[in-house]
Structure formats: structure tokens, C-alpha cells
Design a protein around this motif. Sequence first.
Motif, PDB file in Angstrom:
ATOM      1  N   ILE A 694       0.840  -1.213   0.000  1.00  0.00           N
ATOM      2  CA  ILE A 694       0.000   0.000   0.000  1.00  0.00           C
ATOM      3  C   ILE A 694       0.871   1.259   0.000  1.00  0.00           C
ATOM      4  O   ILE A 694       2.058   1.213   0.310  1.00  0.00           O
ATOM      5  N   TRP A 695       0.248   2.389  -0.317  1.00  0.00           N
ATOM      6  CA  TRP A 695       0.846   3.691  -0.054  1.00  0.00           C
ATOM      7  C   TRP A 695       0.156   4.290   1.164  1.00  0.00           C
ATOM      8  O   TRP A 695      -0.969   3.908   1.510  1.00  0.00           O
ATOM      9  N   ILE A 696       0.821   5.217   1.821  1.00  0.00           N
ATOM     10  CA  ILE A 696       0.231   5.934   2.969  1.00  0.00           C
ATOM     11  C   ILE A 696       0.478   7.425   2.763  1.00  0.00           C
ATOM     12  O   ILE A 696       1.599   7.839   2.439  1.00  0.00           O
ATOM     13  N   ARG A 697      -0.567   8.207   2.961  1.00  0.00           N
ATOM     14  CA  ARG A 697      -0.445   9.673   2.826  1.00  0.00           C
ATOM     15  C   ARG A 697      -1.137  10.341   4.006  1.00  0.00           C
ATOM     16  O   ARG A 697      -2.163   9.848   4.477  1.00  0.00           O
ATOM     17  N   PRO A 698      -0.592  11.470   4.459  1.00  0.00           N
ATOM     18  CA  PRO A 698      -1.311  12.220   5.491  1.00  0.00           C
ATOM     19  C   PRO A 698      -2.637  12.720   4.934  1.00  0.00           C
ATOM     20  O   PRO A 698      -2.736  13.028   3.746  1.00  0.00           O
TER      21      PRO A 698
END
Length: 699
Positions: A694-698
Amino acid sequence: MPLDAPAQPEFRYSACPHDCPSTCALEVERLSATRIGRVRGARENDYTAGVICAKVARYAERVHHPDRLTVPLKRTGDKGVGRAAFEEISWDAALDAVAEAFLQAEQRLGPEAVWPYYYAGTMGLVMRDGINRLRHAKRYSGMHATICVTLAWTGYMAGTGALRGSDPREMARSDLVVIWGTNVVNTQVNVMTHAMRARKERGAKIVVVDTYRNATAQQADLFLCVRPGTDGALACAVMHVLFRDGHADWPYLEKYADAPRELEAHLRTRDPAWAAEITGLSVEEIEAFARLVGTTERAFFRLGYGFTRGRNGAVNMHAALCIPVVTGAWKHEGGGAFHNNGAIYHWDRTMIEGLDVRDPGVRVLDQSRIGAVLMGAPDALQGGPPVTALLVQNTNPMMVAPDLNKVHPGFARHDLFTCVHEQFMTETAAMADIVLPATMFLEHDDVYQGGGHQHIILGPKIIEPPEACRSNHEVICALAKRLGAAHPGFDMTSWELIDHLLRVSGWGEAARLEEQHWIDCQPDFETSHYLSGFGHPDGRFRFRPDWSACKPQGFGAEAGARAMPEFPDHWRVIEEPSDAHPFRLVTAPARNYLNSSFTETPTSQKKEGRPTVKMHPKDARRLGIAEGARARLGNGRGSVLIHAELCEVMQPGVVIVESVWPNAAFEEGVGINALTGADPCSPIGGAAFHDTAIWIRPA
Ligand code: SF4
């Protein structure tokens, strides 16, 4: 028959019906004909030993929950709205409507257009599996049950040739208990009971292998925190050291294994430095673990399900299982391995499941691919008709199935008729046309087998159900009559089915089980430890398994089997981190939920709080995400919004979302399983719930 109220509170024996390998023997306080009080572990059962988890100890909260479904419902509003979109109807009207819809589907497209879909909301053999009798009698589409056990069982049996192992009570007589890929404190507390006894009475060491420092790992003498999906590499390096340092038991290997010399040669390049690179462990950690295994005769490998929920899961299970063969630990009491005891019960399920009327030509659909099936993917439908009618019992696929962004629109189809037989208005029930109220385990008769131990346990009816709730067996029989399905099992009571099952399987009769509450089915030491031979025709353990011989019943991913490694290895088919998806997500089990069960009880909700993603502080700092801040997690399948919890319990690059949360608990997105894949894993299918990049972004 109505149950008389007791003059004063009394305890009755039962079994926990939930999808947890412990299958605890219970003592349930019966306060009246309709109410229970305390629930505790049966002290005389020597596996349960009086210990159960907190969520079942407070079961009165669940069985007497004000939100239980108690009357049949017909949907009058939109799908997915909930109770407000339904009106009450009579049982006859509800069953007539279901039967009419199923008959129409059959007339239009043939019986395979109807799909009975079920799983492990109850593990009782009568109530869980009776739906298959209707399926076989009507030639409805079958279900390849791939959500949970497929990868683990396939990997285990590829080595041993049978699904059984050392008596799990022997953990208490072990000098080294290796708990591999299972958070037993959250999911099967009894393992800790026996392992802790070994520590207290014998000074045994406890080693935990997992992807994060969970509640079980916190109890360990040595914790090996691996990257998800790299357990095979760790197992190979351990065996490399065992061969290198003279800890291989050659007389045992020559007698009991298929290709030990070839395995030794294969492992020469799989040293701790090689595995350290893959697993993220240090060389010293791997050497220390191998030394412990190599110098401890009574080494017990308690192999769980968690580490097999990846695309290389079957290979990883097999690799870990090879270790006690190399050392000959199987020879010793308190040594060997255990995963599940499915093979020791030798059930004849013909009457319960209607196996005598089974047509092997009827298609079997992949349970995990329910989204693709409902969305009409031709490969998922195997070239057959679309599914236009569903009967769902004991499961909540709108929440627990992978690839939810296909499952949700699939259930929302206007041309799909859905009947859900449930205890609560789950997210799946909210999509139904007809909802039927279901009994809980204390309100019907059933029989259970221990997956994590060796007992058959009776679960008799103890209290009356609320209002109009009916058991799965009653519903299946009532539908069979309306659908013109014939089988003797439809004319038997659940008690008669239990009695018949026990008799034909060689376990006596129901009345005797009622007197003794459970049967200890553990085979003798020689058989349990495979000292009279492993389960393959030549009696030898397979270091070189024939993956292509793994035969699913009518379904599979056989093509993938041909590419599987010949010997234990790190099989590089997992969703590797990349620039686009730099994180690996594990959806490990939460302590107070059990899949989607208990998500409705206030105490469990309060203890769990809200869904969070456990992130390493280094990762969070780099992304600018603070403790408690919102983060968006996503990949090509979907995204969810969730709060961050910063902790150094896993390796950087790995994140944990303890699950399964109701989809509504997420501020955005359809639920955590929006991110998990439903692609069938080799060799015969299975869902890779802990193998997600996965990617994670604020946010
Ligand atoms: S530990 Fe598992 S089997 Fe035992 S009571 Fe809890 S959920 Fe049920």
C-alpha cells in the motif's frame, strides 16, 4: 421441547462455537429458561483447563443484546440502509418469498444461478454445514472455502500427508515452545496456558515468530520480528545452521524423510546472511534461534494461520514444518509440530451435508472471489450462468471478504436476490431482500470438533431463543420442503443428526456424549508423532512436496503449482514494496473481535476504541504523520481513512491494522478489506489477507 426454569442458577456444559482454534469447553450459568449469566471455561477439560477469553466470558452481553434480530424482515427501502428499510413479515411469508425467488432463478438460468454462501460464524457441524445438503440436493453452485484455512492446511499436508500432529497438551512438557505466526493471546488463549506451564514447571523457553510485537510476542523469551511473507527464508536459514552445526538427526532423516541429502545441498546457499537480507532479522537473531532449536530435543512448533495468509503462504507453512523433521524433534514427548487436528475425527458427513446426492459436475465458486462472482467476471463464474440468488448463513462478506470494492457493488445489483439468515443486522444483512433471525449456539443443539486440540464437544440447547429466531437447520429444512429438495437429513432433528453423525463415524451416540460432555480423540503417541510413518503412502515426510498433486475439490489454481519451489525456500510472489506502494500491510486479528463477531457488543467496541494503523515512528516522521493524526491508506484496489498509532512494534515499512472493524467505523472507504486482494494463491486457492502493498499519505 420447552426448557424448564431451574429452581436456582446452575451451570451447564457447552462449547464455544466461534471461529477460533481453541473451541473451548464451556460452563454456562443458566439463570432461567431464557437467560444466561456467567460463562467460564470447563475446568475438567484438560485442554481448556478452565481458561477462556474475556469476550466469551461476557457472552451474556451478546446473547441478550437488544439489537438482536428476532423476527423475519422484508426489505421495503434501499439496500444498505439498515433496519429502517425493512418491515416485519411472518416466517411463512418470508420462506415463501425466498423459495419463489430461488425457483425463479433456477427456471431462468438453471440451478447454478443460486449460490448458498456460508462460513464460520458458528463452527457447529450441523448448523454450519447443513446448508451443503440443500446445495447438493438442488445442484446449486458450490463454494470452495478459501477465506481461512486453505493455504495453511495445504502447506502442512504437503509435508506430513495428514492434518494432525503432536498432542497440543504436550506443550506443557516441552523445553522449547515456538509459536509461529499466530497471536494466541488474541485468538486462542489456551496455547498460552500450556506454554506457560512448561515455562513455570520446566524452565521452557518460548519463542515467537511474527510480524509485530503483539500480546503473544510480549510474553516471549525470544521474539523474531520478520517482514510479512518471509517466514520461508527464516526456516531455510535455521535448517542451514542445523545441518552446518551437526544438529541434523541423520538416522531419523534416513528413516522418515524423502530427500534429506538433497535438502541439505539446497540449503547451502540459504545461510543466515541471506535470510537476514530478506526477513529484516539480524544474523545473530537467526543463529540464536537455530542454536536453541538444535540443542533442545523437546522443541514444539505451534504453527498458526497468520503467517500463511500470503501468496507464498503454503510454501512458508511447509518450510517451518520441515524444521522439527531435520532435528528429529518428532521423536520426543513435548516435541514435533502441531497446526490442526482435522484428520483425527474421521467424520462421515454424508447425512449432514448430503454427500450421497452430490453431483461432481456442478461448478464450485471461490468464496474469496465473491466480489468477482457477483460482478459477473467470466473466469470467476467459470463460464457458467451469473449468480442471481444468494442464501447467506454465518458470515458477513460485506465486511470480511477481500477486495471489498467489488463485493459492495456486487451485493448492490438490482437483479440479485439475497436472503441472509443472521443474528444481527450486519452490513451483509442490510443488503438482503429477506432477513431471517437466527439462533445463537446456546439456543440449539450442535456438536463441535477442536481444531486446536483433540476433543469432540457437545453444545446442547440450554435456553430458549428470543421471539421468532430459528436455527440454521430449521431454515434449511423448511426451504427444502418448499423447493422440492429431497434427502433424509431434511426430516431429522438436529439431535438426530448429531446422534447419526457420531454413530456412523465411530464415536458412540449422542446420549453418551451428553453424559460425558466431550470425547478425547487424540491418537496414541506413535501415531500423533508419525513414528509409524507420515501420512504419505511411503510413510516419509516430504521435503520435496508434489504441489501439483494438491487437488482442490473441483476448483483451483493448478497452473501456479507448477511454478512453486521444489524445496523449502523464500518464494518471491508476494506483493513486494515498490516506489508506488512502499508499505506492507498486515490485517492481524483484534483481541476483542473475532472476524466480524463481537463488533456489535458495547464492551468489545469500547475496549477496541477505533480503527488505527500501527506505524513505525520513522515512517510516520518521514510522511509527516503525527500520533493520532488521520492517514489515508491505499493501493490499486481502494483506499481507507484511519488514525495513526505510532509504535516501534514492527519493522519500518510494515504497518498493522488490527481487524476486522465494521466498515462504518472508517470515516472514508468501504473498510480495511478494500485493500486486500482476492486473487487465488497457489497451489489450490486461498486469500492473502496479510500480503498487501500500500501507499500511505497524510490526510
Ligand atoms: S478462546 Fe476462542 S474458543 Fe475459547 S472462548 Fe474465546 S473465542 Fe471461544
